[in-house]
Design a protein around this motif. Structure first.
Motif, PDB file in Angstrom:
ATOM      1  N   HIS A 251      36.354  38.462  33.223  1.00 34.48           N
ATOM      2  CA  HIS A 251      35.342  37.532  33.730  1.00 34.48           C
ATOM      3  C   HIS A 251      35.783  36.869  35.031  1.00 34.48           C
ATOM      4  O   HIS A 251      34.964  36.663  35.932  1.00 34.48           O
ATOM      5  N   TYR A 252      37.066  36.562  35.163  1.00 32.11           N
ATOM      6  CA  TYR A 252      37.541  36.035  36.450  1.00 32.11           C
ATOM      7  C   TYR A 252      37.407  37.095  37.546  1.00 32.11           C
ATOM      8  O   TYR A 252      37.015  36.791  38.675  1.00 32.11           O
ATOM      9  N   ASP A 253      37.727  38.350  37.225  1.00 29.62           N
ATOM     10  CA  ASP A 253      37.584  39.431  38.205  1.00 29.62           C
ATOM     11  C   ASP A 253      36.130  39.576  38.650  1.00 29.62           C
ATOM     12  O   ASP A 253      35.846  39.716  39.847  1.00 29.62           O
ATOM     13  N   LYS A 254      35.214  39.553  37.697  1.00 26.20           N
ATOM     14  CA  LYS A 254      33.789  39.674  38.029  1.00 26.20           C
ATOM     15  C   LYS A 254      33.316  38.456  38.819  1.00 26.20           C
ATOM     16  O   LYS A 254      32.504  38.589  39.744  1.00 26.20           O
ATOM     17  N   ALA A 255      33.816  37.284  38.452  1.00 24.63           N
ATOM     18  CA  ALA A 255      33.453  36.072  39.203  1.00 24.63           C
ATOM     19  C   ALA A 255      33.894  36.223  40.657  1.00 24.63           C
ATOM     20  O   ALA A 255      33.109  35.979  41.580  1.00 24.63           O
TER      21      ALA A 255
END
Length: 194
Positions: free
Chosen positions: A93-97
């Motif tokens: 989720h951090y990567d996608k953010a």
């Protein structure tokens, strides 16, 4: 659509593909627990549908970025409360953010919403400060705070966050210089980010 001035209905050509219905999670639970992890997951599902429908849309990129970031933060809060959380999900989720926030911060769109652009830079910088993310990088955080500050010098949030980061990094001179700049900033009226 209701025309408030005359209280008449106007026919539109809109087509509704999905609506909130009685008995759905979003209608029954979501609005009463707006910051629950389930709410973020629901919003991400809806935003992914929007991404397919509205390609290269500044709002979709912005909201995908901040919602993935918020969900990752919520997972970390849950871990701190003693729950077992899959670290791969947090990282994902951090990567996608970061992906969507970088798109929104640097993309070219038919319409521009400056609050969303600098808000993306601000959120991206705070993500780079998150030591639980494998992308943790204080120098990247500094870079994005500076880009945010330079993009919109009349707002104070990015400079304030940058000053705090400089203090945490032991860069006192830089912190004092930015604090001085912040004290001289004359804020301008602006729209809400949400």
């Amino acid at each position: 659509v209701l025309d408030i001035g005359y209280y008449t209905w106007t026919d539109t050509t809109w087509e509704v593909d999905e609506i909130e219905q009685s008995g759905t999670w979003h209608n029954e639970v979501g609005h009463s627990t707006s910051f629950a992890p389930e709410r973020y997951k629901f919003d991400l599902e809806m935003l992914e549908k929007d991404r397919v429908l509205y390609q290269n849309d500044p709002h979709v990129d912005y909201y995908l970025g901040i919602t993935h970031n918020s969900y990752a933060e919520k997972l970390l809060e849950s871990r701190q409360a003693g729950n077992i959380i899959d670290n791969r999900e947090v990282q994902d989720h951090y990567d996608k953010a970061a992906h969507h926030l970088k798109l929104r911060a640097s993309g070219v769109y038919a319409e521009e919403f400056t609050e969303q652009r600098w808000g993306s830079m601000l959120t991206l910088a705070t993500a780079y400060e998150q030591s639980e993310w494998h992308g943790y990088n204080r120098q990247e955080a500094v870079k994005w705070y500076k880009l945010c500050r330079d993009f919109s010098p009349k707002q104070f949030e990015c400079t304030a966050q940058l000053t705090q980061l400089y203090v945490a990094m032991g860069l006192t001179q830089s912190a004092v210089e930015d604090a001085w700049q912040l004290a001289r900033t004359e804020p301008e009226p602006r729209a809400m980010l949400n």
